[in-house]
Write an enzyme that holds these catalytic residues in place. Structure first.
Site, mmCIF file in Angstrom:
data_model
loop_
_atom_site.group_PDB
_atom_site.id
_atom_site.type_symbol
_atom_site.label_atom_id
_atom_site.label_comp_id
_atom_site.label_asym_id
_atom_site.label_seq_id
_atom_site.Cartn_x
_atom_site.Cartn_y
_atom_site.Cartn_z
ATOM 1 N N LYS A 42 49.210 33.537 6.365
ATOM 2 C CA LYS A 42 50.425 32.418 6.490
ATOM 3 C C LYS A 42 49.810 31.869 6.677
ATOM 4 O O LYS A 42 49.399 31.700 8.225
ATOM 5 C CB LYS A 42 51.438 32.665 6.709
ATOM 6 C CG LYS A 42 52.234 32.065 6.396
ATOM 7 C CD LYS A 42 53.628 31.692 7.286
ATOM 8 C CE LYS A 42 54.905 30.441 7.694
ATOM 9 N NZ LYS A 42 55.925 31.548 8.181
ATOM 10 N N ASP A 82 57.943 37.946 9.519
ATOM 11 C CA ASP A 82 56.398 37.471 9.308
ATOM 12 C C ASP A 82 56.180 37.065 11.207
ATOM 13 O O ASP A 82 56.967 36.592 11.443
ATOM 14 C CB ASP A 82 57.196 35.649 8.868
ATOM 15 C CG ASP A 82 57.266 35.746 7.488
ATOM 16 O OD1 ASP A 82 58.133 36.331 6.503
ATOM 17 O OD2 ASP A 82 57.151 34.471 6.759
ATOM 18 N N LYS A 85 50.192 32.234 1.820
ATOM 19 C CA LYS A 85 51.327 31.072 2.380
ATOM 20 C C LYS A 85 51.060 30.385 2.733
ATOM 21 O O LYS A 85 50.827 30.059 3.834
ATOM 22 C CB LYS A 85 52.586 31.818 2.813
ATOM 23 C CG LYS A 85 53.794 31.414 3.179
ATOM 24 C CD LYS A 85 55.002 32.469 3.860
ATOM 25 C CE LYS A 85 56.294 31.325 4.019
ATOM 26 N NZ LYS A 85 57.080 31.897 4.773
#
Length: 308
Positions: A208, A145, A244
């Protein structure tokens, strides 16, 4: 393709109005609620990103990821043999080895995700970001991430943003890459849309919303804009990018609402761990509490559910 984003316009009042309507959606009840909650569990990146993380609390998190819901509750729902686990365990790079070794010892194949690239601020030299990514992958992380440099968005340096994310993608190698936009710090919904597009063009497997450390994290207006960028990118390229939301998602009701929104905006095919994740640390506790209530008719006492 700067032409894709040069004329982007986001109708903010319409997006906000739609987001307010989402908050009024009626939630599902009974067995339907239990089913949606179990679906949410399989999409959770069970996360600990604290300065006081130790091998022991990472180990506890890993065992909770393997057994997210008490076995007797799953048996009551006839779901004990369906292999329900969390989607991933997310930790800092320094704790990746702890998580990998614990999951291996537990005999499960849950992937370990690691934040990297100067998380959470992104205020780190690019060379250091790339080194951190490579180290996390070397330690065994199968998902990375990364977090973007917000200044590149705020100053309109789209080609610079593309190149940064592209280099991060290359550093990830075989690992999946989720690109954190830190939407609460991008200034406008138009910037959120543009940053989403650039991140996907540069090879992100997921986009995300947040690090969870900003003042404003996952919100429905931001989610709507990012999902419509994903839809547009899919129409243009045929490539499905995951979504996400992360940060501030703490209740079972919120989790179901996000699932319903994904179903409405992107379709049922996105409701899998391969294309949808929930970034959360405390969410699982509330979901398990709601499932306990569904099965028993009463809420669990504090000692009756294992810590996440």
């Amino acid at each position: 393709e700067l032409g894709w984003i040069s004329k982007v316009y986001v109708n903010r009042p319409a997006v906000v109005r739609h987001a307010e309507q989402i908050k009024k959606w009626k939630t599902v009840k009974g067995n339907w609620q239990a089913a949606w909650l179990l679906k949410a569990v399989t999409c959770i990146d069970l996360t600990t990103l604290s300065g006081d993380d130790t091998p022991s609390n990472v180990q506890r998190l890993c065992f909770k990821a393997k057994h997210p819901i008490r076995e007797d509750l799953l048996k009551a729902l006839d779901m004990h043999d369906k292999g329900i686990t969390a989607a991933a365990v997310c930790v800092y790079p320094a704790r990746v080895s702890d998580a990998v070794n614990t999951l291996k010892a537990a005999g499960c194949n849950i992937p370990v995700a690691s934040v990297a690239a100067g998380f959470p601020s992104g205020q780190t030299p690019l060379e250091a970001k790339l080194t951190e990514i490579r180290l996390a992958v070397e330690y065994g992380a199968r998902e990375i991430d990364i977090v973007i440099s917000r200044s590149l968005v705020l100053t309109g340096q789209w080609e610079g943003l593309y190149e940064e994310i592209r280099l991060c993608r290359a550093a990830c190698g075989e690992a999946h890459m989720k690109t954190i936009l830190a939407t609460g710090e991008l200034g406008s919904l138009a910037n959120v849309y543009k940053a989403s597009m650039i991140a996907m063009m540069a090879g992100s497997d997921f986009i995300k919303t947040s690090t969870g450390k900003e003042v404003e994290n996952a919100t429905f207006p931001v989610g709507i804009v990012m999902m419509r960028a994903i839809k547009e990118y899919y129409w243009q390229t045929g490539y499905k990018v995951g979504f996400k939301p992360a940060g501030g998602i703490r209740t079972a009701k919120e989790a179901i609402t996000w699932l319903m929104l994904v179903k409405e905006e992107l379709g049922v095919e996105w409701l899998t761990p391969e294309l949808f994740r929930l970034g959360a640390s405390s969410l699982l506790g509330d979901i398990e509490q709601q499932i306990f209530y569904h099965v028993t008719g009463s809420y669990a006492l504090q000692h009756e559910l294992a810590m996440a």
